[in-house]
Design a protein around this motif. Structure first.
Motif, PDB file in Angstrom:
ATOM      1  N   PHE A  26     -52.721  42.559  32.407  1.00 12.04           N
ATOM      2  CA  PHE A  26     -52.199  43.727  31.671  1.00 12.04           C
ATOM      3  C   PHE A  26     -52.482  43.527  30.192  1.00 12.04           C
ATOM      4  O   PHE A  26     -52.053  42.551  29.588  1.00 12.04           O
ATOM      5  CB  PHE A  26     -50.697  43.869  31.911  1.00 12.04           C
ATOM      6  N   PRO A  27     -53.207  44.483  29.545  1.00 12.10           N
ATOM      7  CA  PRO A  27     -53.590  44.290  28.132  1.00 12.10           C
ATOM      8  C   PRO A  27     -52.397  44.388  27.194  1.00 12.10           C
ATOM      9  O   PRO A  27     -51.546  45.268  27.307  1.00 12.10           O
ATOM     10  CB  PRO A  27     -54.590  45.429  27.894  1.00 12.10           C
ATOM     11  N   VAL A  28     -52.346  43.445  26.245  1.00 16.16           N
ATOM     12  CA  VAL A  28     -51.330  43.467  25.187  1.00 16.16           C
ATOM     13  C   VAL A  28     -52.059  43.327  23.855  1.00 16.16           C
ATOM     14  O   VAL A  28     -53.271  43.547  23.774  1.00 16.16           O
ATOM     15  CB  VAL A  28     -50.295  42.340  25.388  1.00 16.16           C
ATOM     16  N   LEU A  49     -51.599  39.812  30.098  1.00 16.97           N
ATOM     17  CA  LEU A  49     -50.548  39.181  30.884  1.00 16.97           C
ATOM     18  C   LEU A  49     -50.997  39.111  32.339  1.00 16.97           C
ATOM     19  O   LEU A  49     -51.517  40.087  32.882  1.00 16.97           O
ATOM     20  CB  LEU A  49     -49.255  39.996  30.788  1.00 16.97           C
ATOM     21  N   ILE A  50     -50.788  37.972  32.967  1.00 14.23           N
ATOM     22  CA  ILE A  50     -51.145  37.851  34.377  1.00 14.23           C
ATOM     23  C   ILE A  50     -49.901  38.099  35.228  1.00 14.23           C
ATOM     24  O   ILE A  50     -48.769  37.952  34.752  1.00 14.23           O
ATOM     25  CB  ILE A  50     -51.728  36.458  34.701  1.00 14.23           C
ATOM     26  N   PRO A  51     -50.079  38.504  36.482  1.00 11.55           N
ATOM     27  CA  PRO A  51     -48.919  38.743  37.354  1.00 11.55           C
ATOM     28  C   PRO A  51     -48.050  37.495  37.480  1.00 11.55           C
ATOM     29  O   PRO A  51     -48.570  36.380  37.641  1.00 11.55           O
ATOM     30  CB  PRO A  51     -49.559  39.108  38.695  1.00 11.55           C
ATOM     31  N   PRO A  87     -60.965  35.887  26.606  1.00  9.45           N
ATOM     32  CA  PRO A  87     -60.759  34.594  25.941  1.00  9.45           C
ATOM     33  C   PRO A  87     -59.331  34.104  25.971  1.00  9.45           C
ATOM     34  O   PRO A  87     -59.085  32.921  26.117  1.00  9.45           O
ATOM     35  CB  PRO A  87     -61.219  34.876  24.498  1.00  9.45           C
ATOM     36  N   ALA A  88     -58.347  34.993  25.848  1.00  6.28           N
ATOM     37  CA  ALA A  88     -56.954  34.550  25.783  1.00  6.28           C
ATOM     38  C   ALA A  88     -56.116  35.294  26.801  1.00  6.28           C
ATOM     39  O   ALA A  88     -56.223  36.505  26.937  1.00  6.28           O
ATOM     40  CB  ALA A  88     -56.381  34.772  24.390  1.00  6.28           C
ATOM     41  N   THR A  89     -55.244  34.560  27.491  1.00  2.00           N
ATOM     42  CA  THR A  89     -54.387  35.162  28.505  1.00  2.00           C
ATOM     43  C   THR A  89     -52.988  34.572  28.385  1.00  2.00           C
ATOM     44  O   THR A  89     -52.821  33.358  28.296  1.00  2.00           O
ATOM     45  CB  THR A  89     -54.932  34.886  29.914  1.00  2.00           C
TER      46      THR A  89
END
Length: 303
Positions: free
Chosen positions: A269-271, A277-279, A291-293
């Motif tokens: 989910f894009p922030v 954000l991953i589930p 690149p960043a999660t």
């Protein structure tokens, strides 16, 4: 005189049960050997596919111990082995073909060598593909206008690799199964992956008028195993269509490639700042990768 007349028939009648017993024992030995080969193939195919005995047990509705007993007991009904094969997407005839190929003394020892040489020579790999697809040498020469010395050189190499048996008059006999399960991480799998990335994925799927399916769904492990079974069955159906079309004229046929695959997709989910954000329910990277999660996001609407 009477004794002589009766001696022959009595002796013959006594020997008949012995011969029948010997034939029965020979038949039983062959059945036992075939069953042993099928069980060996099933174990190999389970490992090749990265499956566990529990996966088979879940599909059959039995315990893991029961599956182990099926694959290690002396006497197992062929129907049971067929059921296990179905869990792998393999029919009894395909299992028999693999068993026949593996029954030659050095078949497994040459497997990596075979793959390595095929992956290193596109012409050699293509010649194998064409022959295993059912084309004859004259048909290949006519289709591609290849000169005979080139064909003979490739056939000789395939013969040395024990992929075919080269017969007089440039006739060939296929050795082993026509449908090979290439080893995961092996040279052919890497070659196929490169081809998919370079040629298949680069196709214009957005504007194609042919069937195109793309579904993103949430599935349990049990449903994923069923999905994989359906995928294997689809591949088997394509092979059946290929066999049916063997008798059609060359000008009526066209080469097609079926690419069947599935993968885990943890939609991110894009922030802010391009992070995703991953589930929360799943670990691992987000999809598509960035690149960043940020970990521990929540995409589950039921929570």
């Amino acid at each position: 005189m009477n004794d002589e007349d009766t001696a022959g028939p009595v002796s013959e009648s006594r020997s008949a049960p012995g011969e029948a017993h010997a034939r029965g024992a020979d038949l039983e030995a062959r059945r036992h050997r075939q069953s042993r080969l099928l069980k060996t193939v099933l174990k190999q195919q389970i490992r090749i596919r990265g499956m566990r005995y529990k996966d088979i047990a879940d599909q059959l509705g039995v315990s893991v111990m029961t599956v182990k007993r099926y694959l290690n007991s002396e006497r197992v009904p062929v129907e049971t082995l067929e059921d296990i094969g179905a869990c792998l997407g393999l029919g009894l005839l395909e299992l028999a073909e693999i068993a026949k190929a593996d029954d030659s003394g050095d078949a497994l020892d040459l497997e990596l060598q075979q793959e390595t040489e095929l992956a290193a020579d596109y012409a050699l790999a293509l010649m194998r593909l064409l022959l295993y697809s059912g084309m004859t040498v004259p048909e290949i020469m006519e289709e591609y206008a290849i000169d005979e010395p080139t064909v003979v050189r490739l056939l000789a190499r395939l013969d040395r690799l024990k992929l075919i048996e080269l017969l007089p008059g440039n006739r060939v006999r296929i050795r082993g199964t026509r449908h090979v399960e290439w080893r995961p991480g092996g040279p052919i799998r890497r070659t196929i992956e490169n081809d998919i990335r370079k040629n298949f994925v680069a196709m214009d799927f957005a504007n194609t008028e042919e069937f195109f399916g793309y579904e993103s769904v949430r599935l349990t492990k049990s449903s994923i195993r069923q999905l994989e079974g359906h995928m294997r069955n689809l591949v088997r159906q394509v092979r059946t269509l290929h066999r049916i079309d063997q008798g059609a004229k060359s000008e009526e046929k066209q080469w097609y490639t079926l690419f069947v695959a599935q993968r885990e997709t943890n939609w991110g989910f894009p922030v802010n700042q391009g992070q995703r954000l991953i589930p929360r329910a799943r670990g691992g990277p987000a999809y598509p990768s960035l690149p960043a999660t940020l970990p521990h996001g929540d995409l589950d609407p039921d929570r």
